[in-house]
Design an enzyme around this catalytic site. Structure first.
Site, PDB file in Angstrom:
ATOM      1  N   LYS A 114       0.813  -1.217   0.000  1.00 61.26           N
ATOM      2  CA  LYS A 114       0.000   0.000   0.000  1.00 61.26           C
ATOM      3  C   LYS A 114       0.847   1.268   0.000  1.00 61.26           C
ATOM      4  O   LYS A 114       0.367   2.334  -0.363  1.00 61.26           O
ATOM      5  CB  LYS A 114      -0.934   0.014   1.218  1.00 61.26           C
ATOM      6  N   LYS A 197      -7.269  -7.848 -10.771  1.00 59.46           N
ATOM      7  CA  LYS A 197      -8.531  -8.210 -10.131  1.00 59.46           C
ATOM      8  C   LYS A 197      -9.477  -7.025 -10.063  1.00 59.46           C
ATOM      9  O   LYS A 197      -9.039  -5.875 -10.003  1.00 59.46           O
ATOM     10  CB  LYS A 197      -8.249  -8.831  -8.753  1.00 59.46           C
ATOM     11  N   LYS A 200     -12.222  -1.974  -5.945  1.00 57.52           N
ATOM     12  CA  LYS A 200     -12.821  -0.654  -5.736  1.00 57.52           C
ATOM     13  C   LYS A 200     -11.886   0.434  -6.208  1.00 57.52           C
ATOM     14  O   LYS A 200     -12.307   1.487  -6.636  1.00 57.52           O
ATOM     15  CB  LYS A 200     -13.112  -0.428  -4.246  1.00 57.52           C
TER      16      LYS A 200
HETATM   17  P1  ADP Z   1     -11.174  -4.066  -2.884  1.00 57.69           P
HETATM   18  O1  ADP Z   1      -9.955  -4.766  -3.418  1.00 57.69           O
HETATM   19  O2  ADP Z   1     -12.148  -3.745  -3.931  1.00 57.69           O
HETATM   20  O3  ADP Z   1     -10.844  -2.912  -1.973  1.00 57.69           O
HETATM   21  P2  ADP Z   1     -11.551  -5.471  -0.482  1.00 57.69           P
HETATM   22  O4  ADP Z   1     -10.094  -5.668  -0.347  1.00 57.69           O
HETATM   23  O5  ADP Z   1     -12.215  -4.507   0.407  1.00 57.69           O
HETATM   24  O6  ADP Z   1     -11.902  -5.126  -1.975  1.00 57.69           O
HETATM   25  O7  ADP Z   1     -12.225  -6.883  -0.378  1.00 57.69           O
HETATM   26  C1  ADP Z   1     -13.299  -7.161   0.447  1.00 57.69           C
HETATM   27  C2  ADP Z   1     -13.693  -8.610   0.217  1.00 57.69           C
HETATM   28  O8  ADP Z   1     -14.046  -8.835  -1.145  1.00 57.69           O
HETATM   29  C3  ADP Z   1     -12.580  -9.595   0.522  1.00 57.69           C
HETATM   30  O9  ADP Z   1     -13.154 -10.676   1.213  1.00 57.69           O
HETATM   31  C4  ADP Z   1     -12.058 -10.028  -0.818  1.00 57.69           C
HETATM   32  O10 ADP Z   1     -11.570 -11.332  -0.792  1.00 57.69           O
HETATM   33  C5  ADP Z   1     -13.279  -9.882  -1.708  1.00 57.69           C
HETATM   34  N1  ADP Z   1     -12.849  -9.470  -3.038  1.00 57.69           N
HETATM   35  C6  ADP Z   1     -12.396  -8.250  -3.390  1.00 57.69           C
HETATM   36  N2  ADP Z   1     -12.101  -8.200  -4.697  1.00 57.69           N
HETATM   37  C7  ADP Z   1     -12.368  -9.428  -5.202  1.00 57.69           C
HETATM   38  C8  ADP Z   1     -12.271 -10.007  -6.516  1.00 57.69           C
HETATM   39  N3  ADP Z   1     -11.850  -9.305  -7.547  1.00 57.69           N
HETATM   40  N4  ADP Z   1     -12.644 -11.293  -6.672  1.00 57.69           N
HETATM   41  C9  ADP Z   1     -13.089 -12.029  -5.615  1.00 57.69           C
HETATM   42  N5  ADP Z   1     -13.200 -11.537  -4.365  1.00 57.69           N
HETATM   43  C10 ADP Z   1     -12.854 -10.254  -4.148  1.00 57.69           C
HETATM   44 NA    NA Z   2      -8.211  -4.550  -1.293  1.00 54.90          NA
END
Ligand code: ADP
Ligand code: NA
Length: 330
Positions: A114, A197, A200
């Protein structure tokens, strides 16, 4: 028989959750809440470890909670609350900070990732100790199971180490949680950039399927998803990441296996596949969106639900904090 306790949470870091959050977290949680005494948190304390706008944070927090409920987390069967409404999170995090080694915290790879772009001068100490707050989240509820993605394994290992260290220094206080990686959970990729992937923080707005997108917007995004020139519908993430991602979405949301879909779409074109994916995504997301918008249209009722759940969470967390304070000499 009492069910084992489970804890999980997501940051309120966007107005809407996306297809990855839905498939990788919410769908799993919905299943797990039957077999576990589940505690699901909107972790807004974590969200202020990076620069943020207060009015926006408040809005995102409500919207995230509404989407948990709309997606099927039952706030009368599970405990679904906003982290900042339970003071014990910050209180326990402080105590845990004092038994966390600086070197140990420095080895957390997510912090390194990060801060890789902007450098350490731009990072807050809160971001640095984020995994310690996460340990507090889990340990407050005596959670035995913490369903997370592989990227969270190191933080759960830290949680276990801190629980064991505290117990051996101050006497049995914490339940040591199991790492339970959601192995079989499908990963969803950005539709415009299928090598990375869906996230957000992704930078291709059209590549992200938001749970709160209007149906026609979802259809447009899926129809314009990046594929390849090969023309055949096969699951091959290395060579055909775009097509494979579409197959994953259709498989998870439509309930067919990938091989069954490959057979079904043999000899057909990408337009057919995209049409089927669009139908499946809209069928799944549209009712969730409608329910979330209904919940958000009645703020007093949503507040009532969240406050009631926060009270339940607070009772559990306070009891654990009491044990901790006694143990350390407060
Ligand atoms: P982001 O990467 O969008 O910030 P988070 O890290 O907040 O998402 O992830 C929150 C939850 O959503 C976690 O349990 C994570 O494993 C799941 N998650 C996030 N992105 C994906 C993805 N592209 N595919 C599958 N699961 C995801
Ligand atoms: Na994340």
């Amino acid at each position: 028989m009492t069910k084992p306790r489970l804890f999980s949470g997501m940051q309120p870091s966007a107005d809407s959750l996306h297809a990855g959050n839905y498939i990788g977290a919410l769908l799993q949680w919905k299943q797990l809440q039957r077999d576990y005494d589940a505690v699901f948190s909107v972790v807004d304390l974590h969200a202020i470890t990076v620069p943020q706008d207060p009015a926006t944070l408040r809005e995102k927090t409500r919207r995230t909670a509404a989407q948990y409920i709309a997606a099927g987390i039952d706030p009368s069967a599970s405990t679904l609350y906003v982290q900042s409404q339970v003071p014990a999170h910050a209180q326990l995090a402080w105590v845990l900070n004092t038994i966390t080694g600086y070197g140990e915290a420095s080895r957390m790879t997510q912090f390194k990732d990060k801060t890789a772009k902007q450098g350490l001068e731009a990072a807050s100490v809160g971001l640095f100790t984020y995994p310690v707050l996460q340990a507090a989240d889990i340990l407050l509820y005596d959670a035995e199971i913490v369903p997370v993605g592989e990227d969270q394994r190191q933080h759960i290992e830290l949680t276990r180490d801190l629980a064991q260290r505290f117990n051996s220094r101050f006497g049995e206080t914490f339940v040591v949680p199991e790492v339970s990686i959601l192995k079989e959970t499908a990963k969803v990729y950005d539709l415009q950039n299928p090598g990375s992937k869906m996230s957000k923080s992704g930078d291709t707005e059209n590549g992200i399927l938001w749970l709160l997108d209007e149906p026609n917007r979802l259809v447009k995004k899926i129809k314009s998803a990046v594929t390849d020139n090969d023309g055949s519908i096969r699951y091959d993430p290395a060579e055909k990441p775009g097509v494979s991602n579409l197959l994953t979405l259709l498989s998870v949301l439509g309930g067919s296996t990938i091989p069954a879909l490959e057979a079904e779409f043999a000899g057909r074109g990408y337009g057919d596949l995209k049409g089927a994916v669009a139908d499946a995504v809209v069928a799944e997301f549209a009712p969730v969106r409608e329910r979330a918008l209904e919940l958000l249209a009645d703020p007093a009722e949503l507040d009532r639900v969240l406050t009631g759940n926060a009270e339940r969470a607070d009772a559990i967390a306070e009891a654990t904090l009491r044990r901790v304070y006694d143990a350390v000499g407060f």
